[in-house]
Scaffold this motif. Structure first.
Motif, PDB file in Angstrom:
ATOM      1  N   GLY A 188       0.846  -1.188   0.000  1.00  0.00           N
ATOM      2  CA  GLY A 188       0.000   0.000   0.000  1.00  0.00           C
ATOM      3  C   GLY A 188       0.875   1.230   0.000  1.00  0.00           C
ATOM      4  O   GLY A 188       2.099   1.146  -0.055  1.00  0.00           O
ATOM      5  N   ASP A 189       0.215   2.391   0.084  1.00  0.00           N
ATOM      6  CA  ASP A 189       0.985   3.628   0.056  1.00  0.00           C
ATOM      7  C   ASP A 189       1.709   3.860   1.380  1.00  0.00           C
ATOM      8  O   ASP A 189       2.814   4.389   1.404  1.00  0.00           O
ATOM      9  CB  ASP A 189       0.091   4.807  -0.298  1.00  0.00           C
ATOM     10  CG  ASP A 189      -1.280   4.701   0.344  1.00  0.00           C
ATOM     11  OD1 ASP A 189      -2.043   3.798  -0.059  1.00  0.00           O
ATOM     12  OD2 ASP A 189      -1.572   5.483   1.254  1.00  0.00           O
ATOM     13  N   GLY A 190       1.118   3.430   2.485  1.00  0.00           N
ATOM     14  CA  GLY A 190       1.824   3.530   3.767  1.00  0.00           C
ATOM     15  C   GLY A 190       2.967   2.542   3.809  1.00  0.00           C
ATOM     16  O   GLY A 190       4.095   2.876   4.160  1.00  0.00           O
ATOM     17  N   ASP A 191       2.682   1.322   3.407  1.00  0.00           N
ATOM     18  CA  ASP A 191       3.671   0.234   3.421  1.00  0.00           C
ATOM     19  C   ASP A 191       4.850   0.538   2.499  1.00  0.00           C
ATOM     20  O   ASP A 191       5.982   0.191   2.808  1.00  0.00           O
ATOM     21  CB  ASP A 191       2.962  -1.048   2.967  1.00  0.00           C
ATOM     22  CG  ASP A 191       3.729  -2.311   3.303  1.00  0.00           C
ATOM     23  OD1 ASP A 191       3.972  -2.533   4.508  1.00  0.00           O
ATOM     24  OD2 ASP A 191       4.082  -3.060   2.383  1.00  0.00           O
ATOM     25  N   THR A 192       4.580   1.216   1.386  1.00  0.00           N
ATOM     26  CA  THR A 192       5.645   1.524   0.428  1.00  0.00           C
ATOM     27  C   THR A 192       6.285   2.886   0.680  1.00  0.00           C
ATOM     28  O   THR A 192       7.497   2.999   0.798  1.00  0.00           O
ATOM     29  CB  THR A 192       5.083   1.511  -1.013  1.00  0.00           C
ATOM     30  OG1 THR A 192       4.731   0.184  -1.360  1.00  0.00           O
ATOM     31  CG2 THR A 192       6.123   2.029  -2.014  1.00  0.00           C
ATOM     32  N   ALA A 193       5.467   3.922   0.754  1.00  0.00           N
ATOM     33  CA  ALA A 193       6.022   5.277   0.705  1.00  0.00           C
ATOM     34  C   ALA A 193       6.377   5.829   2.080  1.00  0.00           C
ATOM     35  O   ALA A 193       7.175   6.748   2.185  1.00  0.00           O
ATOM     36  CB  ALA A 193       5.038   6.209   0.014  1.00  0.00           C
ATOM     37  N   SER A 194       5.812   5.258   3.142  1.00  0.00           N
ATOM     38  CA  SER A 194       6.163   5.750   4.470  1.00  0.00           C
ATOM     39  C   SER A 194       7.182   4.804   5.096  1.00  0.00           C
ATOM     40  O   SER A 194       8.374   4.934   4.871  1.00  0.00           O
ATOM     41  CB  SER A 194       4.913   5.876   5.342  1.00  0.00           C
ATOM     42  OG  SER A 194       4.055   6.867   4.800  1.00  0.00           O
ATOM     43  N   ILE A 195       6.722   3.794   5.804  1.00  0.00           N
ATOM     44  CA  ILE A 195       7.660   2.915   6.526  1.00  0.00           C
ATOM     45  C   ILE A 195       8.580   2.149   5.578  1.00  0.00           C
ATOM     46  O   ILE A 195       9.716   1.856   5.904  1.00  0.00           O
ATOM     47  CB  ILE A 195       6.883   1.958   7.462  1.00  0.00           C
ATOM     48  CG1 ILE A 195       7.850   1.206   8.392  1.00  0.00           C
ATOM     49  CG2 ILE A 195       6.016   0.975   6.701  1.00  0.00           C
ATOM     50  CD1 ILE A 195       7.170   0.439   9.511  1.00  0.00           C
ATOM     51  N   GLY A 196       8.093   1.888   4.364  1.00  0.00           N
ATOM     52  CA  GLY A 196       8.873   1.014   3.485  1.00  0.00           C
ATOM     53  C   GLY A 196       9.651   1.718   2.396  1.00  0.00           C
ATOM     54  O   GLY A 196      10.167   1.073   1.480  1.00  0.00           O
ATOM     55  N   ILE A 197       9.768   3.050   2.472  1.00  0.00           N
ATOM     56  CA  ILE A 197      10.378   3.776   1.351  1.00  0.00           C
ATOM     57  C   ILE A 197      11.814   3.317   1.089  1.00  0.00           C
ATOM     58  O   ILE A 197      12.256   3.223  -0.056  1.00  0.00           O
ATOM     59  CB  ILE A 197      10.291   5.316   1.560  1.00  0.00           C
ATOM     60  CG1 ILE A 197      10.665   6.076   0.289  1.00  0.00           C
ATOM     61  CG2 ILE A 197      11.142   5.781   2.725  1.00  0.00           C
ATOM     62  CD1 ILE A 197       9.606   6.065  -0.759  1.00  0.00           C
ATOM     63  N   GLY A 198      12.549   3.003   2.157  1.00  0.00           N
ATOM     64  CA  GLY A 198      13.949   2.585   1.984  1.00  0.00           C
ATOM     65  C   GLY A 198      14.055   1.292   1.212  1.00  0.00           C
ATOM     66  O   GLY A 198      14.797   1.184   0.221  1.00  0.00           O
TER      67      GLY A 198
END
Lengths: 347, 614
Positions: A107-117
């Motif tokens: 999702g966008d949280g999973d990818t762009a927030s916590i998972g951006i690295g």
């Protein structure tokens, strides 16, 4: 099509499987959730292309999006990892078994927030897999907080506006090394079907950002990820036709109007330009187009970038053709002579 | 190996007192980046080649060039290769620390130093040997740029002369160091060593009260660091996916593995790699990749140190709960936080044993020597797949990064055990399976690998609540059943972990319990206590967690048991407290050292004497 009236035998794809065999468990997401439409498109595209479900591995992180691998391809193994770290799990699995076809749901949280690295490093490696972002700009499972793809000025249900700019996951993916980048809308069946099929055929990392409205927490007036807003602001770049390798191309392509891309597996993606001049093989111009669209408040959907030539991370590692995971002992434990040689060197 | 039967000649004509033979420590104080490593390794190897048991400890800064470094070589005819605090011969090359280094010495020690430092003015109770390093190096090394590196070899020559180390062995060690192909480097350094030797021979009539004499205690042995030994273990265990993030002191483990794998793990026909080694973006990713690979059926591993262990916490919980095999090497350094990155400690024990939130417990293996680094690494991969869980191999900087003499490693005779994996044929026969069902009574379910061509093969692996069939559940009974099975699995592991090494002294009222590199100090201390104070002590060296019944029997046998920890809070004692009955806990005493250097025997002995009141 045949004209007989006798009911056909069970409808199967070219490897003899029914569509039922591509389905998963019953969804537990909200009725009307865009993610369910995406699951349906995945079922449809894998079925239509006759992908062997036993060769597929599904991956996800945490969040509403990450539950969805349970709702499609029930005959494939799945791994629901930890929040934002699905890329690492998928990378490890594909290193172990390079013959797997990996599909990641995030999702966008999973990818762009916590998972951006981890997302950025997956891109940098051009890890050959499909990475779908079910993008609704909001945290659903925790009941409606902004994510890092929420647009500037978009509001929460409470009316609170977002005052930080969004990450454009497609721009990031294009800039740092993904080789197939597309944006779609969960409500656009035909486009998403063609994009998913291209991703299946693509050798390299496919990043697909699918705007997938959250009917419960982000479908209100003031949200830029609502069904109404997306429908109004979507700018469809191309008309896409995916022609699988096992089908003959029957229609000649008129010169100049349609771009025909030969995929690694022998299938073709035919891209017919609509209003604007857009070349999905030109990364720089595509990035410029994304910038311009953002300034105008448009959402560009379609194939943003496609590069079929760049080697994947697995190719760079020069691994054995067979999965390293299951090589027999004789091929992974060096001989007694080798140990003797090493011991001798250390004396 | 605490004693060796030897009777060296301990007198030498022309000297007032008998020199001490093959029982001394040499400390070389330099700055890092000055190329002293070559000179130090050559000196250590020369003694080793003379058949004298020897150890080398590098105490270095977390820095690339210009900060103080000490290298200590201990020669011991008795076979003691742990750290010894007392220094007999100091080679003072670092102007910045020379004064303090000299002031710390016991009376009677020898000081070899750079003449201009004028250290002889500091004390009158030491033997001083001033060496004009710059004058000596110029003629043997015409290239001024190389002088800084070559000048250290001069002290090798001086020490060789003063201790009667055979110069032929110095030459041989140089060839070993540089390899046959780097003849120029060998010649250059040999010239410097000879210049030092000749200067000392012509200048100093009296030597030092220590001598090196040939003996026969190192024949056939190898010299290796623990990290390289772990790397070899992993390679011979058949590791196929290695994911890592560089961190001191574990980096050289994977770097060694890269070197060996390049040579020995490419398909002879195609030249393709039978392994993947990937440098990840951080430890979150390295453990995630290792788990993804373990899930897909690879023998996977990562290597790290304390800060990495902290970062891996969340994923390790997933590995525990979703039951995914992998092997994590933790080469411990001094914490907390960044701590002292280049010093040694056993500081990660409790964190690692219970890593991650919720109820979690992990098997830990404790090698204490290169031999065990090799054998236990191999065992760890089998164990991880057999029990479908992350296994930690706990070493430390002392073991991992220092050079140790060791017996050559025996070839692994046991075939690789891949654990419980169902193939498509198995599924045909069985008609299906339940991923987390305890069908064999050992708490370990059968698993299928992704890619298995069978309609019953797939299952969904998750860190959320799951039932026997790996389906999502929040039911109370499902959750409890699963957690209880995991406890049962851990209990079964107790029967399969490496057993402790127990040495019982007949009349001992006290005992030691220790793990890892504390072994060398504890064994030497047992000898000291007996020889100097007439105190007998038994000793149990733990080789794994969970603990086994041997530990309980050992504690019962003794009045008091000293639990040795190289950390401030007595973590091993703490871990024992979590499991043992109160009457056993009451017998435990804590013996702790946490200064960042390898534990030495005298520290242990002094502590016992203070406690035992003798």
């Amino acid at each position: 099509m045949s004209a007989t009236v006798t009911p056909p035998p069970k409808k199967v794809n070219h490897i003899g499987l029914e569509v039922l065999q591509y389905k998963g468990g019953k969804t537990t997401l909200c009725a009307g959730c865009g993610h369910n439409s995406i699951s349906e498109r995945i079922i449809e595209s894998f079925y239509e292309l006759g992908i062997d479900p036993y060769t597929v591995a599904k991956f996800s992180g945490i969040g509403c999006s990450s539950k969805s691998p349970a709702y499609f391809l029930g005959l494939s193994h799945g791994f629901n990892a930890v929040h934002g770290r699905m890329p690492a799990i998928a990378t490890g699995a594909l290193l172990a078994n390079r013959t797997l076809m990996g599909i990641g749901l995030s999702g966008d949280g999973d990818t762009a927030s916590i998972g951006i690295g981890q997302f950025m490093h997956l891109i940098r490696r051009n890890m050959p897999m499909i990475y779908i972002i079910e993008d609704n700009g909001v945290y659903g499972l925790t009941k409606g907080q902004f994510s890092a793809t929420a647009d500037l000025g978009s509001t929460l249900k409470s009316g609170t506006p977002n005052n930080l700019p969004p990450f454009d996951c497609c721009a990031l993916a294009m800039k740092w090394g993904a080789t197939f980048v597309a944006r779609s809308f969960s409500g656009d069946k035909k486009q998403l079907n063609a994009i998913l099929k291209t991703a299946i055929a693509h050798r390299g990392l496919s990043v697909i950002d699918v705007i997938s409205p959250c009917v419960t927490f982000n479908d209100h007036e003031g949200s830029t990820k609502s069904y109404a807003y997306v429908k109004e602001h979507e700018e469809v770049l191309q008309e896409l036709d995916f022609v699988p390798s096992f089908e003959d191309i029957t229609v000649d392509i008129p010169e100049g109007e349609v771009m025909d891309v030969l995929m690694h597996d022998g299938s073709h993606l035919r891209i017919r330009k609509l209003q604007r001049d857009f070349d999905p093989t030109d990364r720089f111009k595509a990035l410029v187009a994304l910038e311009e669209a953002e300034a105008k408040g448009e959402i560009l959907t379609g194939v943003l970038y496609l590069n079929t030539a760049k080697p994947t991370f697995l190719e760079l590692l020069d691994l054995t053709d067979e999965p390293v995971a299951t090589l027999p002992e004789a091929r992974v434990r060096p001989s007694r002579t080798v140990l003797d040689q090493v011991m001798d060197e250390l004396r | 190996m605490s004693t060796l039967e030897v009777s060296p000649v301990e007198s030498q004509p022309g000297q007032p007192s008998k020199p001490v033979v093959n029982d001394f420590s040499i400390q070389i104080a330099t700055v890092n980046g000055s190329g002293s490593q070559t000179a130090n390794s050559v000196l250590m190897r020369s003694l080793f080649q003379m058949g004298i048991p020897v150890s080398g400890k590098n105490m270095f800064p977390s820095n690339i060039a210009g900060l103080p470094t000490w290298f200590t070589i201990r020669a011991s005819k008795y076979g003691y290769i742990g750290r010894r605090k007392e220094i007999d011969i100091l080679v003072a090359m670092n102007a910045e620390t020379a004064r303090e280094d000299v002031m710390k010495l016991d009376g009677g020690a020898a000081v070899i130093y750079d003449g201009p430092l004028k250290l002889n003015e500091l004390r009158s109770d030491l033997h001083f040997f001033p060496i004009p390093f710059d004058k000596l190096v110029a003629p043997v090394c015409p290239n001024a740029k190389l002088r800084k590196l070559v000048r250290n070899m001069i002290y090798d020559g001086v020490v060789a002369r003063l201790l009667s180390i055979d110069m032929e062995e110095v030459y041989k060690a140089l060839v070993k160091q540089f390899g046959e192909r780097k003849a120029k480097a060998v010649d250059l350094n040999w010239g410097a060593a000879k210049a030092g030797f000749e200067f000392a021979a012509g200048t100093f009539a009296d030597g030092v009260p220590y001598r090196a004499e040939r003996m026969n205690s190192t024949a056939g042995k190898i010299i290796i660091d623990g990290n390289a030994a772990c790397a070899l273990g992993a390679m011979f265990a058949g590791v196929t996916v290695v994911t890592w993030y560089p961190i001191t002191p574990s980096s050289s483990l994977v770097e060694s593995l890269i070197g060996y794998a390049k040579r020995f793990r490419h398909d002879p026909d195609t030249g393709k790699a039978t392994y993947a080694i990937v440098q990840a973006e951080d430890e979150l990713a390295s453990i995630g990749m290792a788990l993804g690979a373990g899930w897909a059926g690879a023998r996977s591993m990562t290597a790290t140190a304390g800060p990495g262990i902290s970062l891996m916490s969340e994923f390790i919980g997933l590995g525990y709960y979703a039951e995914v095999p992998t092997v994590v090497f933790d080469v411990e350094r001094v914490g907390p936080s960044t701590g002292l990155p280049t010093r040694t400690q056993q500081g990660d024990l409790i964190t690692t044993a219970l890593l991650s939130h919720g109820d979690t417990r992990h098997p830990l293996f404790f090698p204490c020597s290169p031999e065990e680094c090799f054998s236990m690494s191999i065992e760890a991969f089998d164990f991880a797949e057999k029990f479908q869980t992350p296994v930690f191999v706990m070493t430390d900087l002392d073991l991992g990064m220092n050079n140790w003499m060791a017996d050559p490693f025996p070839y692994p005779e046991k075939p690789i055990n891949r654990g419980k994996i169902l193939t498509a044929e198995d599924l045909d026969r069985l008609g299906g399976f339940a991923r987390y069902k305890d069908v064999d009574g050992d708490g370990v379910g059968w698993r299928t690998l992704p890619g298995t061509h069978h309609p019953k093969a797939a299952c969904f692996t998750r860190g959320s609540g799951h039932n026997e069939k790996a389906q999502y559940t929040e039911r109370e009974d499902d959750y409890i059943n699963n957690m209880d099975r995991l406890v049962h699995k851990f209990e079964v592991m107790r029967q399969h972990v490496p057993e402790p090494v127990v040495s019982l002294a007949e009349k001992a009222r006290i005992g030691f319990v220790a793990w890892g590199t504390s072994d060398y100090a504890v064994r030497e201390s047992c000898d000291q206590l007996k020889a100097e104070y007439g105190i007998e002590a038994s000793y149990l060296r733990l080789r794994a967690y969970p603990f086994t019944g041997h530990l309980l029997d050992f504690i019962r046998r003794h009045e008091r048991v000293y639990v040795v920890d190289q950390n401030r809070d007595g973590q091993l004692l703490g871990l024992m407290r979590l499991e043992l009955d109160v009457e056993l806990i009451a017998k435990l005493r804590s013996l702790r050292y946490y200064g960042g250097l390898p534990l030495d025997a005298r520290t242990v002995t002094d502590h016992i004497i203070a406690q035992e009141g003798k």
